[in-house]
Enzyme design. Sequence first.
Site, mmCIF file in Angstrom:
data_model
loop_
_atom_site.group_PDB
_atom_site.id
_atom_site.type_symbol
_atom_site.label_atom_id
_atom_site.label_comp_id
_atom_site.label_asym_id
_atom_site.label_seq_id
_atom_site.Cartn_x
_atom_site.Cartn_y
_atom_site.Cartn_z
ATOM 1 N N THR A 1 0.868 -1.187 0.000
ATOM 2 C CA THR A 1 0.000 0.000 0.000
ATOM 3 C C THR A 1 0.896 1.226 0.000
ATOM 4 O O THR A 1 1.633 1.452 0.971
ATOM 5 C CB THR A 1 -0.893 0.028 1.257
ATOM 6 O OG1 THR A 1 -1.677 -1.158 1.286
ATOM 7 C CG2 THR A 1 -1.814 1.238 1.241
ATOM 8 N N LYS B 1 -7.650 1.582 -3.003
ATOM 9 C CA LYS B 1 -7.275 1.137 -1.654
ATOM 10 C C LYS B 1 -7.474 2.267 -0.630
ATOM 11 O O LYS B 1 -8.072 2.061 0.434
ATOM 12 C CB LYS B 1 -5.810 0.669 -1.680
ATOM 13 C CG LYS B 1 -5.199 0.379 -0.331
ATOM 14 C CD LYS B 1 -5.663 -0.912 0.270
ATOM 15 C CE LYS B 1 -5.084 -1.097 1.662
ATOM 16 N NZ LYS B 1 -5.557 -2.286 2.330
ATOM 17 N N LYS C 1 -1.737 4.699 8.698
ATOM 18 C CA LYS C 1 -0.926 4.799 7.475
ATOM 19 C C LYS C 1 -1.831 5.089 6.280
ATOM 20 O O LYS C 1 -1.566 5.980 5.477
ATOM 21 C CB LYS C 1 -0.158 3.484 7.253
ATOM 22 C CG LYS C 1 0.607 3.463 5.938
ATOM 23 C CD LYS C 1 1.152 2.092 5.589
ATOM 24 C CE LYS C 1 1.643 2.098 4.144
ATOM 25 N NZ LYS C 1 2.055 0.811 3.641
HETATM 26 P P1 NAD Z 1 5.697 -6.293 7.191
HETATM 27 O O1 NAD Z 1 6.449 -5.172 7.815
HETATM 28 O O2 NAD Z 1 5.321 -7.474 8.018
HETATM 29 O O3 NAD Z 1 6.506 -6.862 5.903
HETATM 30 C C1 NAD Z 1 7.293 -6.063 5.065
HETATM 31 C C2 NAD Z 1 8.567 -6.849 4.773
HETATM 32 O O4 NAD Z 1 9.343 -6.132 3.819
HETATM 33 C C3 NAD Z 1 9.456 -7.049 6.013
HETATM 34 O O5 NAD Z 1 9.668 -8.434 6.225
HETATM 35 C C4 NAD Z 1 10.748 -6.312 5.655
HETATM 36 O O6 NAD Z 1 11.912 -6.943 6.166
HETATM 37 C C5 NAD Z 1 10.705 -6.373 4.144
HETATM 38 N N1 NAD Z 1 11.539 -5.372 3.483
HETATM 39 C C6 NAD Z 1 11.611 -4.042 3.726
HETATM 40 N N2 NAD Z 1 12.498 -3.482 2.887
HETATM 41 C C7 NAD Z 1 12.984 -4.464 2.095
HETATM 42 C C8 NAD Z 1 13.925 -4.505 1.039
HETATM 43 N N3 NAD Z 1 14.563 -3.411 0.634
HETATM 44 N N4 NAD Z 1 14.177 -5.702 0.462
HETATM 45 C C9 NAD Z 1 13.553 -6.818 0.870
HETATM 46 N N5 NAD Z 1 12.642 -6.844 1.879
HETATM 47 C C10 NAD Z 1 12.378 -5.680 2.480
HETATM 48 O O7 NAD Z 1 4.387 -5.616 6.536
HETATM 49 P P2 NAD Z 1 3.044 -6.371 6.064
HETATM 50 O O8 NAD Z 1 2.039 -6.348 7.171
HETATM 51 O O9 NAD Z 1 3.406 -7.645 5.407
HETATM 52 O O10 NAD Z 1 2.510 -5.314 4.994
HETATM 53 C C11 NAD Z 1 3.115 -5.196 3.704
HETATM 54 C C12 NAD Z 1 2.319 -4.197 2.872
HETATM 55 O O11 NAD Z 1 0.969 -4.654 2.770
HETATM 56 C C13 NAD Z 1 2.263 -2.790 3.487
HETATM 57 O O12 NAD Z 1 2.383 -1.852 2.460
HETATM 58 C C14 NAD Z 1 0.896 -2.754 4.148
HETATM 59 O O13 NAD Z 1 0.369 -1.428 4.232
HETATM 60 C C15 NAD Z 1 0.071 -3.636 3.208
HETATM 61 N N6 NAD Z 1 -1.102 -4.290 3.826
HETATM 62 C C16 NAD Z 1 -0.975 -4.909 5.033
HETATM 63 C C17 NAD Z 1 -2.085 -5.524 5.599
HETATM 64 C C18 NAD Z 1 -1.983 -6.231 6.944
HETATM 65 O O14 NAD Z 1 -3.031 -6.536 7.519
HETATM 66 N N7 NAD Z 1 -0.786 -6.513 7.453
HETATM 67 C C19 NAD Z 1 -3.315 -5.505 4.932
HETATM 68 C C20 NAD Z 1 -3.399 -4.906 3.699
HETATM 69 C C21 NAD Z 1 -2.271 -4.281 3.145
#
Ligand code: NAD
Length: 300
Positions: free
Chosen positions: A96, A171, A246
């Site tokens: 997102t 979104k 966010k």
């Molecule tokens: P998270 O923080 O658990 O996962 C993100 C991952 O990206 C982490 O494991 C981090 O180490 C990795 N990362 C960061 N920079 C990196 C790089 N340069 N190279 C490789 N890996 C890297 O977050 P999440 O909850 O999985 O959410 C991910 C996305 O999905 C976000 O944008 C969030 O807004 C969106 N989202 C989340 C949810 C939810 O319920 N968690 C729901 C809908 C949308």
Amino acid sequence: MTHIGFIGLGNMGLPMATNLVAAGHQVSGFDLSAAALTSFAASGGIAASSAIDAVIDADIVITMLPAGKHVEAVYCGADGLIQAAKPGTLFLDSSTIDVDTARKVTQIATDAGMLMMDTPVSGGVAAAAAGTLTFMCGGADEAFAKAKTALDIVGGNIIHAGKSGTGQAAKICNNMMLGIQMISVCEAFAMADALGLERQKLFDISSAASGQCWSLTTYCPVPDIIPTTPANNDYKPGFAVAMMLKDLRLAADAAEAMGVDTQIGQKAKQLYEAMSLQGMDAMDFSGYFEFLTKNKNKEI
Ligand code: NAD
């Protein structure tokens, strides 16, 4: 079998990538976290040594990263994915992020001979594990047709929203509605308590009346109405206040940039910020009901 590169194996990315492996695809995954990579390898995925290593032979690349700055850094520049992947690779960014960054990165990818869509999701960690996420896809028809082969495995609803950036637009519009509606339902239950109307009666009546919405009938914020909601689990997320904030900040920034009057969206953002200031960041966003109770007769 498709060769898929997957960058970002966090709360959402890991179960999504694991579902693609289970469907028989060759998935090379990368994350900065060694623990995430180990979990991915344990589920049958290929743990790549770098983001570039993960995408070098891929037909489709999916990214699931925290925010726009991470997406831009991973895709662009001399050691970015766009330089490393083979021509014609399809990039799907499911993070997102803001619309402007989504459009900018897609333009750079397209200029380099790639296909790219913004494909953010709704549904959270449980839907990621179940493969029932809703994908909102922005980009060209050709990219959407190719994207469906992968997204059908990890999603329940795959919707083409329009041109590049419209997936991210959908979104933030959706989550602005959600954030506002949840507050309205919490306020209505607080009113019912004060006026001597039983919570179950308000639920029964409004579920069949014009106040009906998802925040009431699926995700009811008061305990003892719907057994599976965070309200019956100490408001553990679910969808945390920090995540809602966010998305509301992205919506507020977009509204300001485009000159759209979103007064209630702005107010909702301020109210979740007030929760955050009281240390309720990690609580489910439906915990706004508890926040209201805690702050009764106080200025918020
Ligand atoms: P998270 O923080 O658990 O996962 C993100 C991952 O990206 C982490 O494991 C981090 O180490 C990795 N990362 C960061 N920079 C990196 C790089 N340069 N190279 C490789 N890996 C890297 O977050 P999440 O909850 O999985 O959410 C991910 C996305 O999905 C976000 O944008 C969030 O807004 C969106 N989202 C989340 C949810 C939810 O319920 N968690 C729901 C809908 C949308």
